[in-house]
Design a protein around this motif. Structure first.
Motif, PDB file in Angstrom:
ATOM      1  N   ASP A  34       0.856  -1.173   0.000  1.00  0.00           N
ATOM      2  CA  ASP A  34       0.000   0.000   0.000  1.00  0.00           C
ATOM      3  C   ASP A  34       0.898   1.231   0.000  1.00  0.00           C
ATOM      4  N   PRO A  35       0.571   2.242  -0.800  1.00  0.00           N
ATOM      5  CA  PRO A  35       1.455   3.408  -0.876  1.00  0.00           C
ATOM      6  C   PRO A  35       1.468   4.267   0.390  1.00  0.00           C
ATOM      7  N   GLU A  36       0.484   4.101   1.265  1.00  0.00           N
ATOM      8  CA  GLU A  36       0.417   4.936   2.458  1.00  0.00           C
ATOM      9  C   GLU A  36       0.709   4.182   3.752  1.00  0.00           C
ATOM     10  N   ILE A  37       0.588   2.854   3.711  1.00  0.00           N
ATOM     11  CA  ILE A  37       0.803   2.031   4.905  1.00  0.00           C
ATOM     12  C   ILE A  37       1.859   0.985   4.550  1.00  0.00           C
ATOM     13  N   PRO A  38       2.918   0.859   5.333  1.00  0.00           N
ATOM     14  CA  PRO A  38       4.016  -0.042   4.959  1.00  0.00           C
ATOM     15  C   PRO A  38       3.708  -1.530   5.181  1.00  0.00           C
ATOM     16  N   VAL A  39       2.607  -1.995   4.604  1.00  0.00           N
ATOM     17  CA  VAL A  39       2.194  -3.392   4.710  1.00  0.00           C
ATOM     18  C   VAL A  39       1.745  -3.835   3.327  1.00  0.00           C
ATOM     19  N   ASN A  40       2.010  -5.089   2.982  1.00  0.00           N
ATOM     20  CA  ASN A  40       1.590  -5.585   1.673  1.00  0.00           C
ATOM     21  C   ASN A  40       0.071  -5.665   1.587  1.00  0.00           C
ATOM     22  N   ILE A  41      -0.450  -5.588   0.369  1.00  0.00           N
ATOM     23  CA  ILE A  41      -1.892  -5.503   0.164  1.00  0.00           C
ATOM     24  C   ILE A  41      -2.639  -6.764   0.584  1.00  0.00           C
ATOM     25  N   TYR A  42      -1.986  -7.914   0.555  1.00  0.00           N
ATOM     26  CA  TYR A  42      -2.659  -9.152   0.940  1.00  0.00           C
ATOM     27  C   TYR A  42      -2.880  -9.185   2.449  1.00  0.00           C
ATOM     28  N   ASP A  43      -1.832  -8.928   3.219  1.00  0.00           N
ATOM     29  CA  ASP A  43      -1.957  -8.944   4.676  1.00  0.00           C
ATOM     30  C   ASP A  43      -2.747  -7.751   5.199  1.00  0.00           C
ATOM     31  N   LEU A  44      -2.789  -6.687   4.424  1.00  0.00           N
ATOM     32  CA  LEU A  44      -3.580  -5.523   4.810  1.00  0.00           C
ATOM     33  C   LEU A  44      -5.074  -5.798   4.641  1.00  0.00           C
ATOM     34  N   GLY A  45      -5.409  -6.842   3.894  1.00  0.00           N
ATOM     35  CA  GLY A  45      -6.809  -7.204   3.703  1.00  0.00           C
ATOM     36  C   GLY A  45      -7.476  -6.464   2.564  1.00  0.00           C
ATOM     37  N   LEU A  46      -6.688  -5.954   1.638  1.00  0.00           N
ATOM     38  CA  LEU A  46      -7.255  -5.235   0.501  1.00  0.00           C
ATOM     39  C   LEU A  46      -7.766  -6.169  -0.592  1.00  0.00           C
ATOM     40  N   VAL A  47      -7.333  -7.419  -0.559  1.00  0.00           N
ATOM     41  CA  VAL A  47      -7.791  -8.402  -1.551  1.00  0.00           C
ATOM     42  C   VAL A  47      -9.051  -9.058  -1.002  1.00  0.00           C
ATOM     43  N   TYR A  48     -10.171  -8.831  -1.685  1.00  0.00           N
ATOM     44  CA  TYR A  48     -11.456  -9.370  -1.240  1.00  0.00           C
ATOM     45  C   TYR A  48     -11.750 -10.743  -1.838  1.00  0.00           C
ATOM     46  N   ALA A  49     -11.331 -10.967  -3.078  1.00  0.00           N
ATOM     47  CA  ALA A  49     -11.621 -12.247  -3.729  1.00  0.00           C
ATOM     48  C   ALA A  49     -10.514 -12.572  -4.716  1.00  0.00           C
ATOM     49  N   LEU A  50     -10.187 -13.841  -4.778  1.00  0.00           N
ATOM     50  CA  LEU A  50      -9.159 -14.346  -5.678  1.00  0.00           C
ATOM     51  C   LEU A  50      -9.723 -15.593  -6.342  1.00  0.00           C
ATOM     52  N   ASP A  51     -10.073 -15.477  -7.622  1.00  0.00           N
ATOM     53  CA  ASP A  51     -10.627 -16.604  -8.366  1.00  0.00           C
ATOM     54  C   ASP A  51      -9.606 -17.053  -9.398  1.00  0.00           C
ATOM     55  N   LEU A  52      -9.311 -18.349  -9.390  1.00  0.00           N
ATOM     56  CA  LEU A  52      -8.273 -18.892 -10.255  1.00  0.00           C
ATOM     57  C   LEU A  52      -8.844 -19.941 -11.193  1.00  0.00           C
ATOM     58  N   ASP A  53      -8.394 -19.904 -12.429  1.00  0.00           N
ATOM     59  CA  ASP A  53      -8.662 -20.973 -13.390  1.00  0.00           C
ATOM     60  C   ASP A  53      -7.289 -21.454 -13.832  1.00  0.00           C
ATOM     61  N   GLU A  54      -6.791 -22.492 -13.152  1.00  0.00           N
ATOM     62  CA  GLU A  54      -5.430 -22.962 -13.418  1.00  0.00           C
ATOM     63  C   GLU A  54      -5.259 -23.452 -14.842  1.00  0.00           C
ATOM     64  N   ASP A  55      -6.264 -24.135 -15.389  1.00  0.00           N
ATOM     65  CA  ASP A  55      -6.156 -24.661 -16.750  1.00  0.00           C
ATOM     66  C   ASP A  55      -5.986 -23.543 -17.770  1.00  0.00           C
ATOM     67  N   ALA A  56      -6.689 -22.439 -17.577  1.00  0.00           N
ATOM     68  CA  ALA A  56      -6.609 -21.311 -18.509  1.00  0.00           C
ATOM     69  C   ALA A  56      -5.521 -20.315 -18.116  1.00  0.00           C
ATOM     70  N   GLY A  57      -4.962 -20.456 -16.924  1.00  0.00           N
ATOM     71  CA  GLY A  57      -3.952 -19.510 -16.449  1.00  0.00           C
ATOM     72  C   GLY A  57      -4.549 -18.143 -16.171  1.00  0.00           C
TER      73      GLY A  57
END
Length: 119
Positions: A34-57
């Motif tokens: 995050d540009p204002e808080i020295p924590v990565n966006i994943y641990d900061l909780g900014l990622v709400y959803a992560l959907d993966l299609d491994e076959d399609a990449g």
């Protein structure tokens, strides 16, 4: 060295340890801060959803920022997309910036709280 190359090198070790695509993507997200808080966006909780299609990449990501008026709101999704696109096995990335529900400190990981002296 370009920002893209720096990102690839920064998460190369973590990515090598992750056996599945989700682990590699999360490792990449943890290199984006995050540009204002020295924590990565994943641990900061900014990622709400992560959907993966491994076959399609393909990776679809829903995320927010700490505040709607954040000065990087226009450019930050591109930064996140570039980091995820650098992951082995990812060919297509879509980052959607959302504002609902609003981000709160409750979304932060314990590691992030500890890093910020909130624990």
């Amino acid at each position: 060295m370009s920002e893209f190359e720096w990102l690839k090198r920064a998460h190369a070790y973590d990515e090598a340890d992750a056996e599945d695509l989700e682990g590699r993507v999360i490792a990449a997200l943890r290199t984006v801060y995050d540009p204002e808080i020295p924590v990565n966006i994943y641990d900061l909780g900014l990622v709400y959803a992560l959907d993966l299609d491994e076959d399609a990449g393909r990776v679809d990501l829903r995320m927010t920022l700490t505040a709607p008026g954040c000065p990087v709101a226009q450019t930050f999704p591109g930064t996140v997309e570039e980091a995820v696109r650098s992951v082995r096995g990812v060919d297509d990335v879509h980052v959607e910036l959302v504002w609902e529900p609003p981000w709160s400190r409750d979304r932060m990981s314990d590691a992030a709280r500890l890093q910020l002296g909130m624990l």
